[in-house]
Write a protein that holds these residues in place. Sequence first.
Motif, PDB file in Angstrom:
ATOM      1  N   LEU A 363      18.166   7.281  72.074  1.00 33.60           N
ATOM      2  CA  LEU A 363      17.913   8.212  73.178  1.00 33.60           C
ATOM      3  C   LEU A 363      16.465   8.677  73.217  1.00 33.60           C
ATOM      4  CD1 LEU A 363      21.129  10.420  72.783  1.00 33.60           C
ATOM      5  CD2 LEU A 363      20.729   8.640  74.515  1.00 33.60           C
ATOM      6  N   HIS A 364      15.733   8.439  72.141  1.00 28.76           N
ATOM      7  CA  HIS A 364      14.324   8.836  72.030  1.00 28.76           C
ATOM      8  C   HIS A 364      14.147  10.335  72.280  1.00 28.76           C
ATOM      9  CE1 HIS A 364      13.620   4.572  71.833  1.00 28.76           C
ATOM     10  NE2 HIS A 364      14.172   4.398  73.038  1.00 28.76           N
ATOM     11  N   LEU A 365      15.010  11.097  71.601  1.00 32.68           N
ATOM     12  CA  LEU A 365      14.957  12.559  71.653  1.00 32.68           C
ATOM     13  C   LEU A 365      14.534  13.072  70.277  1.00 32.68           C
ATOM     14  CD1 LEU A 365      18.302  13.326  73.558  1.00 32.68           C
ATOM     15  CD2 LEU A 365      15.983  13.464  74.499  1.00 32.68           C
ATOM     16  N   PRO A 366      13.625  14.038  70.224  1.00 32.16           N
ATOM     17  CA  PRO A 366      13.161  14.550  68.925  1.00 32.16           C
ATOM     18  C   PRO A 366      14.222  15.386  68.218  1.00 32.16           C
ATOM     19  CG  PRO A 366      12.129  15.752  70.740  1.00 32.16           C
ATOM     20  CD  PRO A 366      12.892  14.624  71.362  1.00 32.16           C
ATOM     21  N   VAL A 367      14.379  15.134  66.924  1.00 31.50           N
ATOM     22  CA  VAL A 367      15.370  15.818  66.097  1.00 31.50           C
ATOM     23  C   VAL A 367      14.651  16.756  65.133  1.00 31.50           C
ATOM     24  CG1 VAL A 367      17.225  15.474  64.400  1.00 31.50           C
ATOM     25  CG2 VAL A 367      16.929  13.840  66.283  1.00 31.50           C
ATOM     26  N   ALA A 368      15.270  17.897  64.846  1.00 30.78           N
ATOM     27  CA  ALA A 368      14.674  18.878  63.935  1.00 30.78           C
ATOM     28  C   ALA A 368      14.509  18.275  62.537  1.00 30.78           C
ATOM     29  CB  ALA A 368      15.540  20.127  63.868  1.00 30.78           C
ATOM     30  N   LYS A 369      13.580  18.817  61.777  1.00 30.19           N
ATOM     31  CA  LYS A 369      13.333  18.330  60.417  1.00 30.19           C
ATOM     32  C   LYS A 369      14.537  18.568  59.514  1.00 30.19           C
ATOM     33  CE  LYS A 369       8.323  19.002  60.699  1.00 30.19           C
ATOM     34  NZ  LYS A 369       7.141  19.758  60.163  1.00 30.19           N
ATOM     35  N   GLU A 370      15.181  19.727  59.685  1.00 30.95           N
ATOM     36  CA  GLU A 370      16.353  20.013  58.858  1.00 30.95           C
ATOM     37  C   GLU A 370      17.594  19.343  59.464  1.00 30.95           C
ATOM     38  OE1 GLU A 370      15.955  23.963  61.245  1.00 30.95           O
ATOM     39  OE2 GLU A 370      14.758  22.183  60.806  1.00 30.95           O
ATOM     40  N   MET A 371      18.414  18.746  58.611  1.00 25.22           N
ATOM     41  CA  MET A 371      19.617  18.068  59.082  1.00 25.22           C
ATOM     42  C   MET A 371      20.728  19.042  59.438  1.00 25.22           C
ATOM     43  SD  MET A 371      19.461  14.791  59.345  1.00 25.22           S
ATOM     44  CE  MET A 371      21.132  14.218  59.155  1.00 25.22           C
ATOM     45  N   SER A 372      20.728  20.209  58.767  1.00 20.76           N
ATOM     46  CA  SER A 372      21.830  21.148  58.941  1.00 20.76           C
ATOM     47  C   SER A 372      21.296  22.569  58.951  1.00 20.76           C
ATOM     48  CB  SER A 372      22.846  20.966  57.809  1.00 20.76           C
ATOM     49  OG  SER A 372      24.015  21.708  58.049  1.00 20.76           O
ATOM     50  N   SER A 373      21.825  23.376  59.854  1.00 26.45           N
ATOM     51  CA  SER A 373      21.369  24.760  60.025  1.00 26.45           C
ATOM     52  C   SER A 373      22.416  25.717  59.483  1.00 26.45           C
ATOM     53  CB  SER A 373      21.134  25.040  61.512  1.00 26.45           C
ATOM     54  OG  SER A 373      20.882  26.411  61.751  1.00 26.45           O
ATOM     55  N   LYS A 374      21.963  26.713  58.733  1.00 28.94           N
ATOM     56  CA  LYS A 374      22.900  27.702  58.209  1.00 28.94           C
ATOM     57  C   LYS A 374      23.336  28.642  59.315  1.00 28.94           C
ATOM     58  CE  LYS A 374      23.794  30.970  54.495  1.00 28.94           C
ATOM     59  NZ  LYS A 374      23.328  31.603  53.253  1.00 28.94           N
ATOM     60  N   ASN A 375      24.638  28.842  59.408  1.00 27.98           N
ATOM     61  CA  ASN A 375      25.216  29.745  60.399  1.00 27.98           C
ATOM     62  C   ASN A 375      25.640  31.015  59.681  1.00 27.98           C
ATOM     63  OD1 ASN A 375      26.574  31.013  62.455  1.00 27.98           O
ATOM     64  ND2 ASN A 375      28.248  29.554  62.564  1.00 27.98           N
ATOM     65  N   GLY A 376      24.962  32.124  59.967  1.00 27.54           N
ATOM     66  CA  GLY A 376      25.230  33.361  59.253  1.00 27.54           C
ATOM     67  C   GLY A 376      26.475  34.096  59.695  1.00 27.54           C
ATOM     68  N   GLY A 377      27.041  33.723  60.847  1.00 28.11           N
ATOM     69  CA  GLY A 377      28.240  34.390  61.338  1.00 28.11           C
ATOM     70  C   GLY A 377      29.491  33.595  60.993  1.00 28.11           C
TER      71      GLY A 377
END
Length: 436
Positions: A363-377
């Motif tokens: 898709l040639h879309l930029p992906v964040a450096k981190e693979m997984s984001s912490k969800n605080g809720g």
Amino acid sequence: MNIYDRIKTMSDEMAGDLTAQRRDFHKYAEPGWFEMRTSSIIARKLTELGYEVLVGDQVCKKDSRMGVPSEEKLEEQYERAIAQGADPEFVKYTKGGMTGVIGILRCGEGPTVAMRFDIDALGVFEEHDPSHRPAKEGFNSVNEGFMHACGHDGHATIGLGVAKVLMSIKDQLHGTVKLIFQPAEEGVRGAKSIVDNGHLDGVDYLIGSHVTNKKEDDPAVVIPGSYGSLATTKYDVIFHGKSAHAGGSPEVGRNVMLAVGTAILNLYAIPRHSGGVSRVNVGTVVAGSGRNVIADEAKMEIEVRGETTEINEYMKNYAVNIIESAAKMHGCTCEMKLMGAANSLASSEALMERVKRVCEEDLHLPVAKEMSSKNGGSEDVSYMMNRVQEQGGQATFMRVLTHEAGPGHSRIFDIDEQVLPNAVKIFCGVVYDIMH
């Protein structure tokens, strides 16, 4: 034109329609178990696209729903939905709060891929000042006290966009697609009732997402997964005592104030767990009728949370024991109503890697450096993810990145609507990669 280019082109071409649909959902905001107009419109659009459509008690197991409003309020909101243009064929199935929709596309032999899109709003009063774009451009909520302040209007719209694109490439797909439009995510009240109805049984892949704010100069459009979502249990507690004259015969009474006070102090004294983070909160207490009357009824709203499902279970069991003992200590009784619950979650590494690869290479879309984001809720998509993973399947909860006006759950919340076609591309690209 290859399929990925077709997905991208079609998603971009429908950007205007996606924006209009999101603004319609935003204008007619409906919170959990009230999403009657929203559900009827989703069901209508899926039917017109050619999906097999499940509605009413086909979606949520009635007795598994949590935090369901009173029949009086449900009827009031049902009448409002009809007055605000709910689809007459499908709205009747939402009566009594039986909201939510599932669209199914069967494409022969192959894996089953489910996607979850939550559809409910919040009990928030939306800003009317013209500095707030929805107010300025005429799509702020007309339902006073209800607002899409967390982006679920966007999530529902993304789901409909995904439905349209996948139907257009169905000849290239092998397996079954399930589009789950879930009610009552806020307060973590709805997902379990869908799981309990068996809709995640046999699912090989589950993909969910949430719009998430990003820095102004960040080009990334997605974080492939999430982790760290706190397991939680939420209760309404009703204490029952016996009223009496506070001066003349206080010993005759059974004072719920004492029971509530004892419970609160000891809830906050629950020993912490060495295995990870834990939380407890007493959010509201309503009690008493006068300064000279021994109070005979009180309502308390509480929640506990834990870094893992096991820690949350420890907190829940400890809290229940405290509340029941506090009532008994002071000659009172109590009833505890389960109002919401969720488990902890962790995205599957293989599916996160697939999201990253498809976005970057196809898709040639930029992906964040981190693979997984912490969800605080807390997030009740955890019930769906855990059900799929315990069957040997894969699940992820992506963070689809956008610029947001104001923090989530605030009266000035808004999103950059470019996130809508971007998310459609990601969902459809990953589904095609799995099912082609």
